[in-house]
Structures are given as C-alpha cells and as structure tokens.
Design a protein around this motif. Structure first.
Motif, mmCIF file in Angstrom:
data_model
loop_
_atom_site.group_PDB
_atom_site.id
_atom_site.type_symbol
_atom_site.label_atom_id
_atom_site.label_comp_id
_atom_site.label_asym_id
_atom_site.label_seq_id
_atom_site.Cartn_x
_atom_site.Cartn_y
_atom_site.Cartn_z
ATOM 1 N N UNK A 37 -12.177 -2.884 -6.468
ATOM 2 C CA UNK A 37 -10.743 -2.862 -6.794
ATOM 3 C C UNK A 37 -10.566 -2.089 -8.618
ATOM 4 N N UNK A 38 -10.022 -1.290 -8.665
ATOM 5 C CA UNK A 38 -9.805 -0.728 -10.036
ATOM 6 C C UNK A 38 -8.223 -1.010 -10.456
ATOM 7 N N UNK A 87 0.784 -0.992 -0.048
ATOM 8 C CA UNK A 87 -0.048 -0.108 0.096
ATOM 9 C C UNK A 87 0.863 1.122 -0.024
ATOM 10 N N UNK A 88 0.764 2.038 -1.013
ATOM 11 C CA UNK A 88 1.748 3.262 -1.297
ATOM 12 C C UNK A 88 0.973 4.465 -1.453
ATOM 13 N N UNK A 89 1.543 5.665 -1.047
ATOM 14 C CA UNK A 89 0.781 7.051 -1.095
ATOM 15 C C UNK A 89 0.251 7.222 -2.743
ATOM 16 N N UNK A 90 1.043 6.770 -3.799
ATOM 17 C CA UNK A 90 0.531 6.939 -5.240
ATOM 18 C C UNK A 90 1.147 5.698 -5.634
ATOM 19 N N UNK A 91 0.418 5.654 -7.054
ATOM 20 C CA UNK A 91 1.094 4.439 -7.839
ATOM 21 C C UNK A 91 2.027 4.788 -8.793
ATOM 22 N N UNK A 92 3.024 3.870 -9.091
ATOM 23 C CA UNK A 92 4.070 4.245 -9.904
ATOM 24 C C UNK A 92 4.296 2.884 -11.036
ATOM 25 N N UNK A 93 3.949 3.138 -12.118
ATOM 26 C CA UNK A 93 3.932 2.037 -13.056
ATOM 27 C C UNK A 93 5.588 1.557 -13.254
ATOM 28 N N UNK A 111 -5.362 -11.247 -7.559
ATOM 29 C CA UNK A 111 -4.818 -10.216 -6.951
ATOM 30 C C UNK A 111 -5.659 -9.237 -6.541
ATOM 31 N N UNK A 112 -6.766 -8.858 -7.015
ATOM 32 C CA UNK A 112 -7.800 -7.997 -6.403
ATOM 33 C C UNK A 112 -8.431 -8.552 -5.134
ATOM 34 N N UNK A 113 -8.482 -9.805 -5.314
ATOM 35 C CA UNK A 113 -8.923 -10.285 -3.738
ATOM 36 C C UNK A 113 -8.013 -10.032 -2.839
ATOM 37 N N UNK A 114 -6.592 -10.266 -3.260
ATOM 38 C CA UNK A 114 -5.463 -10.023 -1.994
ATOM 39 C C UNK A 114 -5.467 -8.649 -1.652
ATOM 40 N N UNK A 115 -5.516 -7.646 -2.701
ATOM 41 C CA UNK A 115 -5.442 -6.259 -2.421
ATOM 42 C C UNK A 115 -6.514 -5.784 -1.227
ATOM 43 N N UNK A 116 -7.725 -6.608 -1.549
ATOM 44 C CA UNK A 116 -8.849 -6.029 -0.779
ATOM 45 C C UNK A 116 -8.706 -6.769 0.643
ATOM 46 N N UNK A 117 -8.274 -7.994 0.670
ATOM 47 C CA UNK A 117 -8.092 -8.563 1.957
ATOM 48 C C UNK A 117 -6.832 -7.803 2.805
ATOM 49 N N UNK A 118 -5.740 -7.434 2.138
ATOM 50 C CA UNK A 118 -4.734 -6.799 2.847
ATOM 51 C C UNK A 118 -5.341 -5.317 3.319
ATOM 52 N N UNK A 119 -5.994 -4.750 2.509
ATOM 53 C CA UNK A 119 -6.547 -3.429 2.816
ATOM 54 C C UNK A 119 -7.562 -3.502 4.161
ATOM 55 N N UNK A 166 -8.460 4.729 -2.194
ATOM 56 C CA UNK A 166 -8.973 6.058 -2.512
ATOM 57 C C UNK A 166 -9.795 6.227 -1.273
ATOM 58 N N UNK A 167 -10.697 5.356 -1.035
ATOM 59 C CA UNK A 167 -11.628 5.554 0.116
ATOM 60 C C UNK A 167 -11.695 4.151 0.730
#
Length: 294
Positions: free
Chosen positions: A238-239, A161-167, A218-226, A195-196
């Motif tokens: 998850x966008x 989890x980061x303040x902004x995304x950097x590709x 990955x979307x599931x992992x992001x949601x679970x970690x968040x 974002x919210x």
C-alpha cells in the motif's frame, strides 16, 4: 517524552503517572499544536497492561480518543524496544480496538504488527441502517453519489476505490464523509487506486486528524477492501504519500503490517509549556472552556 514517526505520521509517547497534568481535550490540542506545543498527529499514552506487556491509549490532535493505530503501534513498539521495556523482540499491546502483537525486525527500526481481523459487518463500524455486509455501499456527499466499502480493523474505515486519486477531492469530501450521518461515531476515509493485484495507491483523511501522510490501519483497510472486491491478492504493498507498507491477509481476514518506525526525539517538556498545560488541565477540571488553542 518520546517522539517518532511512521512514514511521516508522527506521534508523541507519554508515560501515564509521570505527567503532572491531566490529558484533557484542551491539553491534548495544545501539545499537538505545531506552533504553540510540540506538534504531532496524536499522543500515545503508555499505561500498565492488564495481561499484556503494555496498554496504549491513542488520542487524536482534536482531543478525541481513537481505538487503534497501525503507525502508532509501530512507533509504540519502537519506544518500548528502546526505552519502555528494552531488549525484547516481541510485545503484546492492549488498545481500545483490541490486543495487538508487535515483532521487532533486524536492528529494531522495522516492525511487523498483527493488527487483528478485518470485518465488513455494518454494526462493527458502526453504520446506520439494517445489519449488512458494507460492500459497495452508496453515499451521497458533495452533490454526488459515491460507492465505498466499509471496513473495521478495530476502528472504522470507508474505502473508495477510484479510477484515479484526487487530493483536492479528498480534502473537500473527507471531512464531509468523516462526519456523515451514516457513521454515528465518524469514520476514517481512504481514496484508493489498484495499480495491480499486488500494489495499491491510497490517500487518507483520518478521523480526528484530517489529511495524513500515512496510516497503518488505513493501509490495512484498503488492502482488505481491495481483496473483498476482487481487485487485490492476499499480499500487497500500500503506497501512501509518506511511503509504503506491506500488508498481508489470510483466509480468516487476519491482518499483518510491516513497516518502519523512526525515532525523532526524546526529552522533557519545557517549563513554560508545562505551566500552560497545567493551567488548561486545571481549567478543564473546573469546567472552564479554553479557546486559545485549536
């Protein structure tokens, strides 16, 4: 052959027993090659289920085998609904990462998948070191130290989890994190920004595939970690660059994922490609390395 995509993450579905060649790593790499083969982010092999409607084996474009894929599950359900086991509204699908259930929504272009349970147990990923909850872990990579949360949803994920995304940073650090010694079986990598409490943005480096437009697991992992970090609630969007998925979590960390699956093409492999696949398959059986195809 069936080809579909979920938010730009595309897979080929092949039926076991009707190929005429073995799915060895060189064969998989040639099929997935976007110049010399058909081109895809992986292959889903349809095998008979053992107590389930079907078994789905998942092969990455580098030839390795994956345990679970959320986008792959929706594409596989679309294939089953249209061609494999047509007409049903629900399917049980066996994977190396556990059994999942897919439900057909509306006109059969959207699906809800019960993807199993998220865990932060370091042994489940696995991660080296003592057994622990892999939350706010430190990792040194690219000359800096970063904080991540390790999540298994049947396959391993490292969520930053980061303040902004950097590709650019993802492309630089993703392969280093994927193969870091901390992860003996490699890992998927996500950079995320909340974002919210109901919406999170993510970019993804997938184990065995590299940068990808979207990933259901990955979307599931992001949601679970968040949610574990207190950043997100139990129902989030998850966008990702390829589009958005709706992820739900209950109190037992069971995951549901809802999103589209698009049919791209059906057909047969051309005779020239088939001949090349059979040559590579035979060469692999004899232990000969083929280096023509990446």
């Amino acid at each position: 052959m069936f080809k579909g995509h979920g938010l730009g993450n595309d897979y080929l579905v092949l039926r076991a027993g009707s190929l005429g060649f073995r799915l060895t790593p060189p064969v998989i790499r040639l099929i997935c090659d976007r110049h010399f083969g058909i081109g895809s982010d992986g292959i889903l092999l349809h095998e008979p289920g053992r107590g389930a409607d079907a078994r789905m084996r998942i092969f990455n474009p580098d030839g390795s085998e994956a345990q679970k894929s959320g986008n792959g599950a929706r594409i596989f359900a679309r294939y089953l609904h249209r061609w494999g086991l047509p007409g049903r509204r629900e399917y049980t699908i066996e994977t190396a990462g556990g059994r999942i259930r897919a439900r057909v929504l509306g006109n059969g272009t959207r699906f809800t998948v019960d993807l199993g349970t998220a865990t932060f147990d370091s042994r489940a990923l696995p991660m080296r070191g003592p057994r622990r909850e892999a939350v706010r872990e430190r990792i040194a990579v690219g000359g800096r130290t970063y904080i991540f949360t390790g999540v298994s949803v049947g396959n391993p994920h490292a969520v930053f989890y980061l303040p902004r995304l950097d590709l650019g940073a993802l492309r630089r650090l993703g392969p280093l994190i994927e193969r870091h010694r901390l992860f003996p079986e490699r890992t998927n990598v996500q950079f995320a920004h909340a974002v919210s409490r109901r919406r999170v943005e993510a970019i993804i480096w997938e184990r065995g595939a590299g940068e990808t437009q979207a990933s259901g697991s990955s979307a599931c992992a992001v949601a679970a970690a968040g949610r574990r970090l207190g950043l997100l609630g139990d129902a989030v969007t998850v966008a990702m660059p390829g589009g958005s998925l709706a992820i739900g979590l209950d109190d037992a960390w069971r995951l549901t994922m809802t999103g589209p699956a698009v049919e791209v093409a059906t057909g047969v492999l051309g005779k020239d490609l088939l001949a090349a696949l059979r040559r590579d398959s035979a060469a692999s059986r004899r232990g000969i390395l083929t280096l023509r195809h990446r």
